[in-house]
Write a protein that holds these residues in place. Structure first.
Motif, short mmCIF file in Angstrom:
data_model
loop_
_atom_site.label_atom_id
_atom_site.label_comp_id
_atom_site.label_asym_id
_atom_site.label_seq_id
_atom_site.Cartn_x
_atom_site.Cartn_y
_atom_site.Cartn_z
N MET A 105 0.87 -1.35 0.10
CA MET A 105 0.00 0.09 0.11
C MET A 105 0.97 1.20 -0.10
O MET A 105 0.46 2.10 0.83
CB MET A 105 -0.99 -0.24 1.22
CG MET A 105 -1.94 1.12 1.28
SD MET A 105 -3.81 0.43 0.51
CE MET A 105 -4.28 1.77 0.63
N GLY A 106 1.86 1.13 -0.79
CA GLY A 106 2.96 2.36 -0.93
C GLY A 106 4.02 2.23 -0.04
O GLY A 106 4.89 3.07 -0.26
N LEU A 159 -3.81 6.25 -2.27
CA LEU A 159 -5.10 6.69 -1.54
C LEU A 159 -5.91 7.68 -2.40
O LEU A 159 -7.15 7.49 -2.61
CB LEU A 159 -4.67 7.34 -0.18
CG LEU A 159 -4.24 6.43 0.95
CD1 LEU A 159 -3.67 7.21 2.21
CD2 LEU A 159 -5.15 5.31 1.38
N GLY A 160 -5.14 8.52 -3.13
CA GLY A 160 -6.06 9.21 -4.02
C GLY A 160 -6.86 8.31 -5.19
O GLY A 160 -7.70 8.56 -5.58
N GLY A 161 -5.92 7.07 -5.63
CA GLY A 161 -6.50 6.33 -6.52
C GLY A 161 -7.87 5.50 -6.05
O GLY A 161 -8.83 5.42 -6.76
N VAL A 162 -7.72 5.02 -4.79
CA VAL A 162 -8.77 4.36 -4.22
C VAL A 162 -9.99 5.09 -3.69
O VAL A 162 -11.15 4.66 -3.86
CB VAL A 162 -8.28 3.22 -3.12
CG1 VAL A 162 -9.21 2.53 -2.61
CG2 VAL A 162 -7.10 2.35 -3.85
N TYR A 163 -9.57 6.24 -3.08
CA TYR A 163 -10.64 6.92 -2.08
C TYR A 163 -10.63 8.32 -2.62
O TYR A 163 -11.55 8.95 -2.08
CB TYR A 163 -10.01 6.96 -0.53
CG TYR A 163 -10.02 5.81 0.21
CD1 TYR A 163 -11.25 5.09 1.01
CD2 TYR A 163 -9.01 4.88 0.46
CE1 TYR A 163 -11.31 4.19 1.47
CE2 TYR A 163 -9.11 3.75 1.06
CZ TYR A 163 -10.26 3.33 1.71
OH TYR A 163 -10.39 2.03 2.22
N ALA A 164 -9.92 8.62 -3.65
CA ALA A 164 -9.82 10.05 -4.08
C ALA A 164 -9.62 10.95 -2.96
O ALA A 164 -10.27 11.84 -2.78
CB ALA A 164 -11.04 10.31 -4.69
N GLY A 393 -20.34 13.25 -5.37
CA GLY A 393 -20.51 11.95 -4.35
C GLY A 393 -20.13 10.62 -4.47
O GLY A 393 -20.68 9.63 -4.11
N ALA A 394 -18.79 10.67 -5.11
CA ALA A 394 -18.47 9.40 -5.70
C ALA A 394 -17.81 8.34 -4.31
O ALA A 394 -18.44 7.10 -4.33
CB ALA A 394 -17.32 9.44 -6.54
N LEU A 395 -17.22 8.90 -3.67
CA LEU A 395 -16.27 8.03 -2.62
C LEU A 395 -16.55 8.74 -1.23
O LEU A 395 -15.98 9.69 -0.93
CB LEU A 395 -15.03 7.69 -3.43
CG LEU A 395 -14.89 6.98 -4.44
CD1 LEU A 395 -13.83 7.42 -5.22
CD2 LEU A 395 -14.81 5.64 -4.18
N PRO A 396 -16.77 7.91 -0.27
CA PRO A 396 -17.04 8.18 1.12
C PRO A 396 -15.54 8.54 1.56
O PRO A 396 -14.66 7.59 1.45
CB PRO A 396 -17.72 7.20 2.08
CG PRO A 396 -17.59 5.91 1.02
CD PRO A 396 -17.22 6.36 -0.39
N ALA A 424 -20.91 1.42 0.53
CA ALA A 424 -19.60 1.83 0.51
C ALA A 424 -19.34 2.73 1.81
O ALA A 424 -17.99 2.81 2.09
CB ALA A 424 -19.11 2.48 -0.72
N ALA A 425 -19.95 3.08 2.50
CA ALA A 425 -19.92 4.03 3.62
C ALA A 425 -19.24 3.22 4.64
O ALA A 425 -18.80 3.79 5.79
CB ALA A 425 -21.12 4.83 3.92
N TYR A 426 -19.75 1.90 4.68
CA TYR A 426 -19.26 1.24 5.87
C TYR A 426 -18.09 0.12 5.62
O TYR A 426 -18.24 -0.86 4.76
CB TYR A 426 -20.41 0.46 6.34
CG TYR A 426 -21.85 1.15 6.22
CD1 TYR A 426 -22.06 2.20 7.20
CD2 TYR A 426 -22.54 0.98 5.35
CE1 TYR A 426 -23.21 2.98 6.96
CE2 TYR A 426 -23.88 1.49 5.10
CZ TYR A 426 -23.95 2.84 5.92
OH TYR A 426 -25.13 3.45 5.76
N ARG A 427 -16.89 0.06 6.47
CA ARG A 427 -15.83 -0.88 6.14
C ARG A 427 -15.27 -1.24 5.04
O ARG A 427 -15.21 -2.36 4.57
CB ARG A 427 -16.47 -2.20 6.88
CG ARG A 427 -16.94 -1.64 8.46
CD ARG A 427 -17.18 -2.77 9.05
NE ARG A 427 -17.98 -2.38 10.36
CZ ARG A 427 -17.46 -1.80 11.46
NH1 ARG A 427 -16.00 -1.67 11.53
NH2 ARG A 427 -17.89 -1.54 12.69
N GLY A 428 -15.19 -0.32 3.99
CA GLY A 428 -14.52 -0.46 2.76
C GLY A 428 -15.43 -0.09 1.42
O GLY A 428 -16.53 -0.55 1.23
N VAL A 429 -14.61 0.67 0.40
CA VAL A 429 -15.13 1.20 -0.53
C VAL A 429 -15.23 0.25 -1.80
O VAL A 429 -15.96 0.50 -2.58
CB VAL A 429 -14.63 2.57 -1.04
CG1 VAL A 429 -14.88 3.67 0.19
CG2 VAL A 429 -13.40 2.55 -1.21
#
Ligand SMILES: Cc1cc2nc3c(=O)[nH]c(=O)nc-3n(C[C@H](O)[C@H](O)[C@H](O)COP(=O)(O)OP(=O)(O)OC[C@H]3O[C@@H](n4cnc5c(N)ncnc54)[C@H](O)[C@@H]3O)c2cc1C
Length: 453
Positions: A105-106, A159-164, A393-396, A424-429
């Motif tokens: 993870m980087g 993190l930008g890629g996965v969560y923006a 509102g793409a990614l929490p 996706a708001a809970y425990r993983g997008v």
């Protein structure tokens, strides 16, 4: 004695809601999925650019978690899936595309390889620092142990890629538990993880249904024994003596639906509105979850441009418009076949808090993305067609303390009979995690009802 619920409404037809609906229907419930837009799938969606079929939303599913593979199997799609043709990903920084060195993870597993990649300007001064007993941001955790440059040029792009999202805000425990698990000496931990992986047979990291991830929602509906109503916005839910009454549709033609149980599978803002009266603590916590909006700019290019690898990510500190690119027709065979000799590239724009960039018109976004792509790769040749798809509102954003927020939500919801939440708001997008929340919601509902019986 409450029998297994006979009627369940699933509010929201994204992948979480569809996964819940599938399992509830298999268990014998009469399920109706209510979806506000004209199609199911939410962030999983196919589109067309220059006559070529493309994924406009999610384009790849993690194969190292079981939930995605299991659902694909359960709806009979296993035989038509594929793994990426290449996984080699780069970071575009310091004037070139630089192959990612081995990392978790980087977090680099080998400092010499990190320096040789050219991603950082000098070897980080690594320090072993005890792991705190409370949640912190991913950035502060890594910065203390490896310095800011590793955060900016390795962690933040991922993190930008996965969560923006931004490493300075995102919760270590909610978004990068595997980094926390590396222990006080991050490089030693990452090196041990890589050594362990080397001893195991190579298994594919990602997969997708042939034809695109966006084909999965319709496959679930086709395999399911549940009803789907599109164009059905659920405006309110209220308890009745033996279940729930839903108010659906436009204010001019509102309609009521009575069911025994509900699964709220919408993004957090809509869930907050719906749960305001029935689970106020959950609603309050849900209302505080922020979302990042993103834009996907997809290009069909003439075949003269054929990039190598699956794509690249960009550190936010480099100030480019795009935060990453996926070389779709290099990465996926189905996409290569669909492109028929042309080249498909999708770029993504937008991180949490960067609202101004996405306010540009489509032509400007296409020009910005094309210019970045050309700067990263040398030249992109002729653009046959391009399409901008905006995901508001793409990614929490899982900010520091997110797991406590989610605990509060889940506890409050659990106290209300016949109510479940997922998404996706809970425990993983990611798709597997999101499917997992849907299936878990269905299982809880069935178990609760069986226990009560
Ligand atoms: C551009 C993009 C790329 C991504 N890429 C990947 C990837 O490659 N791999 C990966 O694993 N993940 C990826 N993700 C993340 C993943 O796709 C999402 O987290 C996941 O699909 C969310 O699913 P969901 O069911 O929770 O929510 P959604 O997909 O948001 O579904 C919720 C549904 O609820 C509906 N709804 C809302 N309010 C109401 C209401 N009042 N009444 C009725 N319906 C309502 C919405 O219209 C929507 O269809 C990506 C996300 C985005 C935005």
């Amino acid at each position: 004695m409450t029998p297994t619920p006979r009627t369940v409404a699933v509010i929201g037809g994204g992948i979480a809601g569809l996964a819940a609906a599938h399992d509830l229907a298999v268990a014998g419930c009469a399920v109706t999925v209510l979806e506000t837009t004209d199609r199911v799938g939410g962030k999983l969606r196919m589109g067309e650019v220059g006559g070529v079929s493309v994924d406009l939303g999610a384009e790849s599913i993690l194969a190292r978690r079981p939930e995605g593979l299991d659902l694909v199997r359960d709806v009979g799609l296993s035989a038509s899936t594929e793994n990426p043709r290449t996984l080699s990903a780069s970071i575009w920084t310091h004037g070139g595309l630089r192959t990612m060195p081995p990392s978790v993870m980087g977090v680099p597993a080998d400092l010499a390889a990190l320096v040789a990649s050219g991603i950082v300007s000098r070897s980080p001064a690594a320090r072993a620092v005890p792991v705190p007993d409370h949640d912190v941001s991913v950035a502060s955790f890594v910065e203390q142990r490896l310095g800011r440059e590793v955060v900016d040029r390795m962690i933040e792009p991922l993190l930008g890629g996965v969560y923006a999202g931004h490493a300075d805000r995102l919760s270590l425990r909610a978004t990068a538990p595997q980094v926390e698990a590396l222990g006080p000496d991050l490089v030693a931990g990452a090196a041990a993880t890589w050594a362990e992986r080397a001893d195991r047979p190579l298994s594919p990291v990602f997969f997708a249904p042939t034809g695109g991830v966006g084909t999965l929602p319709e496959a679930i509906v086709a395999a399911g024994r549940f009803d789907v109503r599109t164009g059905a916005t659920v405006r309110a839910v209220e308890r009745t003596v033996d279940g729930w009454r839903l108010t659906i549709g436009p204010t001019t033609a509102m309609e009521a639906l009575e069911v025994e149980a509900i699964v709220v599978a919408t993004p957090a803002p809509a869930a907050a509105r719906l749960l305001h009266d029935v689970a106020p603590r959950a609603a309050f916590a849900l209302a505080g979850i922020e979302y990042a909006s993103v834009g996907i700019v997809t290009f069909v290019l003439d075949g003269a441009f054929e990039p190598e690898g699956s794509g690249f990510l960009v550190p936010a500190v480099d100030g480019t418009a795009i935060k990453g690119a996926t070389f779709s027709s290099s990465k996926w065979q189905w996409s290569r076949d669909a492109a028929a000799g042309r080249t498909l590239v999708r770029t993504s724009i937008g991180r949490a808090g960067e609202t101004l960039l996405l306010q540009h018109d489509d032509t400007t976004l296409i020009d910005l993305a094309r210019a970045d792509l050309a700067a990263a790769t040398g030249s992109v040749g002729h653009v046959v067609d391009a399409l901008v798809h905006r995901w508001g509102g793409a990614l929490p954003q899982y900010d520091v303390g997110n797991l406590d927020v989610v605990d509060t939500i889940e506890r409050d919801v659990a106290s209300v009979e016949g109510l479940e939440i997922c998404g996706a708001a809970y425990r993983g997008v990611g798709i597997p995690a999101t499917i997992g929340t849907g299936r878990a919601a269905a299982a809880r509902l069935l178990a609760r009802e069986t226990m009560d019986a």
